[in-house]
Structures are given as structure tokens and as C-alpha cells.
Design an enzyme around this catalytic site. Structure first.
Site, short mmCIF file in Angstrom:
data_model
loop_
_atom_site.label_atom_id
_atom_site.label_comp_id
_atom_site.label_asym_id
_atom_site.label_seq_id
_atom_site.Cartn_x
_atom_site.Cartn_y
_atom_site.Cartn_z
N PRO A 99 0.83 -1.22 0.00
CA PRO A 99 0.00 0.00 0.00
C PRO A 99 0.86 1.26 0.00
O PRO A 99 1.84 1.36 0.72
CB PRO A 99 -0.80 -0.13 1.30
N CYS A 100 0.46 2.23 -0.84
CA CYS A 100 1.30 3.41 -1.05
C CYS A 100 0.71 4.67 -0.45
O CYS A 100 1.18 5.76 -0.72
CB CYS A 100 1.51 3.63 -2.55
N GLN A 101 -0.31 4.57 0.38
CA GLN A 101 -0.94 5.76 0.96
C GLN A 101 0.04 6.68 1.69
O GLN A 101 -0.16 7.89 1.70
CB GLN A 101 -2.08 5.38 1.89
N PRO A 102 1.09 6.17 2.34
CA PRO A 102 2.00 7.10 3.03
C PRO A 102 2.62 8.14 2.11
O PRO A 102 3.05 9.19 2.56
CB PRO A 102 3.08 6.18 3.60
N PHE A 103 2.67 7.84 0.80
CA PHE A 103 3.32 8.73 -0.14
C PHE A 103 2.34 9.43 -1.06
O PHE A 103 2.73 10.16 -1.94
CB PHE A 103 4.33 7.94 -0.98
#
Length: 353
Positions: free
Chosen positions: A86-90
Site C-alpha cells: 500500500p502506497c498511501q503514506p506517499f
């Protein structure tokens, strides 16, 4: 020398963070057998299993044991471990309020690395957001690839036949060798919005097509309907008469967001399909010609899912936020297919020699 078909069927893949199956579907189309997909989101089970022959396992990869994954591979001679953490932090959509909620997802990249170190699969493929390369977690992930030849780059998916200007980090690694690991742009003409969704039947804002419930666009307010009618393909809200401008557009800070409330252009690639791609005000997601935002089916097709790809059971409830998230977070099917072709070519080059 073994033929290509023999080679590709020897590769079996496990798809971590599989989502609705974009990468799995692409790998399968490209000739690699995916045996299992893993995701913590149970909403992914139906689309993953309805459109693919692989088994879906609901599990948090952070707590996934390497022995379990090895069992899924069975006695496969060539094992491919792949996934997109999952790429939500970026994500630019989540930066303002991510803090600890999203920071907790960064270790999922390291969980992928942990499984690689434990299992030592012959082949690895990872897809993620470009911003990952600037975070220390990426170097930690690279450290887990000791003994692997590896190639990685930030690629524009439009160079591989995906009809959107989507930039992604792609990494391929192999214990076999380094030859033929680099992705090369495809020789076919790049797809456009017109080639991808141009033959779908027209619908109105707030309308669903009777033969495809996913071909549905959200309704527009009276003001937004006026705005989209004043918009031209490739233009911006600066083309509107002043009485249609939002308050934020009149501020100096609003000038830095020219792409919101925009229409796509027929004969160019679409913008990056995001989890909010069904919203006219969320980007250049206005239909090139019709007075509405993208339908969910159009968004899926711009992600190169087949037109018949099922995301919910027949008669199921359409929830824009839920399905939009599944579509926007998916790996484009075409990119998965290109990765499969490259890995098969890579393996074949060593078998032939």
C-alpha cells in the site's frame, strides 16, 4: 532447448497485496500462472476470484509466515513473489493527515523483504509509487535482495500501452542472472482515451447503463454541470466565465491547481487514474465530450482491465468511494502483462543458453 510455452508454465507466482487482481490478471495474460493472491481487504475477494483462476487469501502480509507462502508455491521450479505494498503514506491525497495511521503501512514494504529473505524465490517483481525511492524503507528493501540481480526504474506506464500518464516504480530481481531484466517500451502505438473508452455507450451524469451497472457516473450539481459545459478538453477552470469560479480559484494558492475540474482529451493518454477518479472536481476526470465525470467502467478500462471485468456480484450495490478505491489502487493489467513477458524472456534466455 525448451520452447517458450514450456518455460512460462514453469513459473508460478504469489501476488502479495493483490487488490482486485490487476497485476495477477496481467501476469496471467502474459503467460505466468498465479496460484495465490493475498490482501487484507475482503472487498477484493470477489473481483479477484471472479476474474482469475488463482485463490484469494484474506491475510495481513505483516503477519504472513514464510512457510505458508512456500506451501502455496508447492514444488514449482521457478517461483515469482510479487506485489505492491500500500502506497498511501506517499500519496498526495493523504499527506495532510496521514501521520501515524499511514506511517504504520511503511513496514509492509519491509514485510515483503522479510518474505524474500526467508523464501529466496527465483524471481521478484515489485510495483509502487515513485516517492518510495526517496524513503529509507526502499534502501532497506534493496538490502533484502542480497544475491539477486536487480533492475529498477521509475517508468511512465503510457510507454507500455497503458492509456494514462501514470508514473510508477517497477523493480525486477532474479537469482538466475541479469540478462533481459530491464523493461523496454512496447513497439505498439500508445493507447489513447478514444481507443480505450470511445466505443462505450453515452450516459448522463447520475445515470447507469442498463447493461453494465459499473458504467455509471455520479450526479453533478447544477453549478458543476454549468462548469463542465464551460470546460474544453485539455483546458482548465481558467476557461470559465468568472461567475463559475470557486472561491479557492480566486486565491493565489488556487492557481497552482489548474488540472482540477478538467476534461480529458480524446487523442491523448488520460491523467493518472486515482482512487477519486470518478469525481469531476478531483482532477482532469471530466469526460472528453459528455457532460459528466468518468464512469467507474471507464476508469477500470483506463487501468486496462477488460471491459467485462466484474468488480461486484451481479445486482450488487454500487458504492463510488469503495469501487473507485479498488480501481485506483490497482496495478494496470497491461503493466502486469509487460512484466510477465519480460520475466519469461529473461528465464528463456538462460534456458536457451
Amino acid at each position: 532447448m525448451e520452447n517458450k510455452n514450456t518455460t512460462q508454465h514453469r513459473i508460478k507466482a504469489v501476488d502479495l497485496f493483490c487488490g482486485v487482481g490487476g497485476l495477477t490478471h496481467g501476469l496471467t495474460k502474459g503467460g505466468i500462472e498465479v496460484v495465490t493472491g493475498v490482501d487484507v481487504d475482503l472487498a477484493c475477494r470477489f473481483p479477484f476470484e471472479a476474474n482469475n483462476s488463482a485463490k484469494f487469501v484474506e491475510h495481513d502480509v505483516a503477519y504472513l509466515e514464510s512457510g505458508t507462502v512456500e506451501q502455496w508455491f508447492g514444488n514449482s521450479e521457478l517461483r515469482l513473489l510479487t506485489g505492491c505494498a500500500p502506497c498511501q503514506p506517499f500519496s498526495t491525497y493523504s499527506r495532510s493527515g496521514r501521520n501515524t495511521q499511514y506511517d504504520m503501512q511503511w513496514p509492509l514494504v519491509l514485510s515483503f523483504g522479510r518474505l524474500i529473505r526467508d523464501i529466496q524465490p527465483e524471481l521478484i517483481a515489485m510495483e509502487n509509487v515513485p516517492q518510495l525511492v526517496d524513503h529509507p524503507v526502499f534502501q532497506d528493501f534493496l538490502d533484502s535482495l542480497q544475491g539477486y540481480a536487480k533492475w529498477w526504474s521509475i517508468v511512465d506506464c503510457s510507454a507500455f500501452g497503458v492509456p494514462q500518464t501514470r508514473k510508477r516504480l517497477v523493480l525486477l530481481a532474479s537469482k538466475i542472472g541479469s540478462h533481459n531484466l530491464k523493461l523496454l517500451p512496447t513497439e505498439v502505438d500508445n493507447s489513447t482515451v478514444r481507443k480505450t473508452i470511445g466505443d462505450l455507450p453515452p450516459i448522463l451524469a447520475g445515470e447507469s447503463h442498463p447493461e453494465d451497472s459499473l458504467h455509471v457516473a455520479p450526479s453533478l450539481s447544477k453549478l458543476n454541470l454549468q462548469r463542465i459545459r464551460a470546460s474544453k478538453p485539455g483546458g482548465t477552470w481558467r476557461d470559465w466565465p468568472s461567475h463559475l469560479l470557486a472561491d479557492c480559484h480566486k486565491k493565489s494558492s488556487g492557481a497552482t491547481y489548474p488540472s482540477v475540474y478538467g476534461r480529458m482529451e480524446w487523442d491523448k493518454a488520460a491523467p493518472t487514474i486515482t482512487t477519486q477518479c470518478f469525481g469531476y472536481g478531483n482532477g482532469r476526470f471530466g469526460h472528453p465530450e459528455q457532460d459528466r465525470a468518468l464512469s467507474l467502467r471507464e476508469a477500470a478500462m483506463l487501468q486496462t482491465f477488460p471491459r467485462e471485468y466484474a468488480f461486484i456480484p451481479r445486482g450488487g450495490e454500487i458504492k463510488f468511494n469503495k469501487i473507485g478505491k479498488l480501481i485506483g489502487n490497482a496495478v494496470p493489467v497491461r503493466l502486469g502483462e509487460v512484466i510477465a513477458h519480460r520475466l519469461i524472456s529473461h528465464v528463456q534466455s538462460y534456458i536457451c543458453n
